[in-house]
Design an enzyme around this catalytic site. Structure first.
Site: not given
Length: 361
Positions: A96, A99, A118
């Site tokens: 996360d 990325d 998100h």
């Protein structure tokens, strides 16, 4: 219904959108060299959204494994499963964090990447809080499940609402933010996996309360403190104050429905109620993210609120009887399906509008 959720004006605004992140914490800055090194190991053919999806699947599968192996009586989970969940969380956190770095490395940053990133976070927040309950030895208590339910709403929805008005995504308050909370979660899971969740029932010397109760109080305090600060910023930034209350009202209504459901005759179906309201929360939050990206007005009506509303009406003013379980899980399934259709429709609409692929370069 969801394939054309974004208006033509919204598509135009989407193409002009620029992501602005909040301030990094001290821990974020210390972790950045590690994340920068990790992204160099990703192949150049790997799309940023694929990086996000891999982390999402790993963490979600570990959460589902916990649910499948969970003892329905005392909510205990095998230690090895909990330890794997902690490592799955570390993998997800790392992917996360990198990325977006992969997107900038390839020159492929886009609003779709922000939504994908998100949106996955919004979905996993609810699963992570459920894992937190299992880790600290949740009892068959409607209050504890209610606290965890509104905890996600209080921790993840406020930054999305604030971004709608401020155009900056707040990821921390002071030197405490997402990274710090995730590391605490990993530590709790590892502790549970190694020693069992009974360790959290131990009484803390001098305080006279259990470690589990202290952690529940800490979560409540953090959620309230965090949401008040961020909502205050959002309210200040709102040019029309009524718009702030209009955008906040659906989540407030969901919190009221959640409270009514967990104090109803359905509160012997705690896991079902938890995911009923949290699937609705996921949809409301992802819609807010989309509206922030597109400068569209946040909808007033949300069909995902109908299943919990119907159950409240039926339990307080009707009689479900033997149909209670069926009605509840019909509601859970309905909200899950609506969430899936919405995400699929919006992701494909954005990809088509921007002329990009979702999972490939």
């Amino acid at each position: 219904m969801y394939s054309n959720f974004i208006s033509e004006a919204g598509i135009s605004a989407l193409k002009q959108h620029k992501y602005v992140s909040g301030k990094l914490t001290a821990l974020d800055n210390k972790m950045t060299p590690f994340w920068n090194a990790c992204v160099e190991y990703l192949p150049l053919w790997m799309a940023p959204n694929l990086v996000t999806l891999i982390g999402f699947v790993i963490l979600l599968s570990s959460a589902l494994l916990m649910i499948v192996t969970m003892n329905p009586v005392d909510f205990s989970v095998p230690g090895c499963v909990m330890v794997w969940g902690a490592f799955a969380g570390v993998i997800y956190q790392t992917l996360d964090a990198i990325d977006g770095k992969q997107a900038r490395r390839l020159g492929k940053s886009s609003p779709l990447g922000q939504l994908f990133d998100h949106g996955c976070d919004a979905i996993l927040t609810s699963f992570w809080l459920f894992i937190f309950l299992l880790s600290i030895g949740v009892t068959n208590s409607p209050l504890e499940f209610f606290i965890a339910s509104i905890g996600g709403m209080a921790l993840f929805f406020p930054p999305q609402l604030a971004e709608f008005f401020t155009h900056v995504l707040i990821t921390s308050v002071g030197n405490f933010g997402i990274t710090e909370s995730e590391l605490i979660m990993f530590a709790v899971q590892l502790t549970c996996g190694i020693f069992g969740n009974k360790i959290f029932t131990l009484t803390i010397p001098g305080l006279g309360i259990s470690l589990r109760l202290l952690m529940m109080f800490a979560m409540i305090f953090t959620a309230i403190f965090y949401s008040i600060i961020i909502y205050k910023d959002a309210y200040k930034a709102a040019k029309v104050k009524l718009d702030f209350w209009k955008n906040l009202s659906p989540i407030l209504f969901l919190i009221i429905l959640t409270a009514l459901l967990f104090t109803s005759s359905l509160n012997n179906h705690l896991v079902g109620l938890y995911f009923l309201v949290n699937f609705a929360f996921m949809s409301l939050t992802i819609k807010m993210i989309v509206c922030s990206l597109t400068k569209m007005n946040y909808p007033t009506f949300h069909p995902e609120l109908l299943p919990p509303l119907a159950l409240v009406v039926l339990t307080y003013f009707g009689s479900l009887g033997k149909m209670a379980s069926f009605a509840l899980y019909l509601g859970v399934s309905s909200n899950l399906v609506m969430l899936g259709f919405f995400v699929y429709g919006v992701v494909n609409q954005i990809a088509k509008a921007l002329g990009i692929k979702v999972l490939t370069i």
